[in-house]
Scaffold this active site. Structure first.
Site, short mmCIF file in Angstrom:
data_model
loop_
_atom_site.label_atom_id
_atom_site.label_comp_id
_atom_site.label_asym_id
_atom_site.label_seq_id
_atom_site.Cartn_x
_atom_site.Cartn_y
_atom_site.Cartn_z
N ILE A 285 -2.27 -31.39 -8.24
CA ILE A 285 -1.38 -31.63 -7.11
C ILE A 285 -1.69 -32.97 -6.45
O ILE A 285 -2.84 -33.43 -6.47
CB ILE A 285 -1.47 -30.45 -6.09
N CYS A 286 -0.66 -33.62 -5.90
CA CYS A 286 -0.82 -34.83 -5.09
C CYS A 286 0.11 -34.68 -3.89
O CYS A 286 0.38 -33.57 -3.46
CB CYS A 286 -0.56 -36.09 -5.91
N ARG A 287 0.62 -35.76 -3.34
CA ARG A 287 1.51 -35.64 -2.18
C ARG A 287 2.91 -35.20 -2.58
O ARG A 287 3.50 -34.31 -1.98
CB ARG A 287 1.59 -36.97 -1.41
N MET B 116 1.93 -31.58 -2.27
CA MET B 116 1.51 -30.98 -1.00
C MET B 116 2.64 -30.92 0.02
O MET B 116 2.63 -30.06 0.89
CB MET B 116 0.31 -31.75 -0.43
#
Length: 108
Positions: free
Chosen positions: A59-61, A87
């Site tokens: 996961i990232c932004r 996120m």
């Protein structure tokens, strides 16, 4: 090379091993409790910290960095699943988060 699977945040199991590839300031503002934090640019040096026998939800932004990380991990023999929407989508879905700042968890 196989393409990593993409799943929405709602399909991430509660006991999933999550790899967060955002930068330190993003992690500190808000992250998934129990996630492993390795910023994307550190992944080539630090991927040995990850269990190759464990499925990783990356996961990232928003999903771009995690897609690149998942592709890289797949090319090195790991099973990596990209979390679509990152996120931002996690927060919108009301999934639990913690922060390192003492403030309400946020996505920067």
């Amino acid at each position: 090379m196989s393409e990593p699977q993409n799943v929405p945040v709602t399909a991430v199991p509660g006991d999933a091993r999550v790899l967060d590839v955002r930068e330190d300031y993003e992690w500190e503002a808000g992250h998934i409790d129990g996630a492993v934090h390795i910023p994307l640019d550190q992944l080539p040096e630090r991927f040995g910290e990850l269990d190759p026998d464990e499925d990783l939800h990356v996961i990232c932004r928003a999903g771009g960095r995690s897609q690149r990380a998942a592709e890289w991990l797949e090319s090195h023999g790991y099973t990596a699943i990209n979390v679509s929407g990152g996120m931002g989508a996690w927060l919108e879905a009301g999934r639990p988060m913690v922060s390192e700042t003492g403030s309400e968890p946020a996505v920067l």
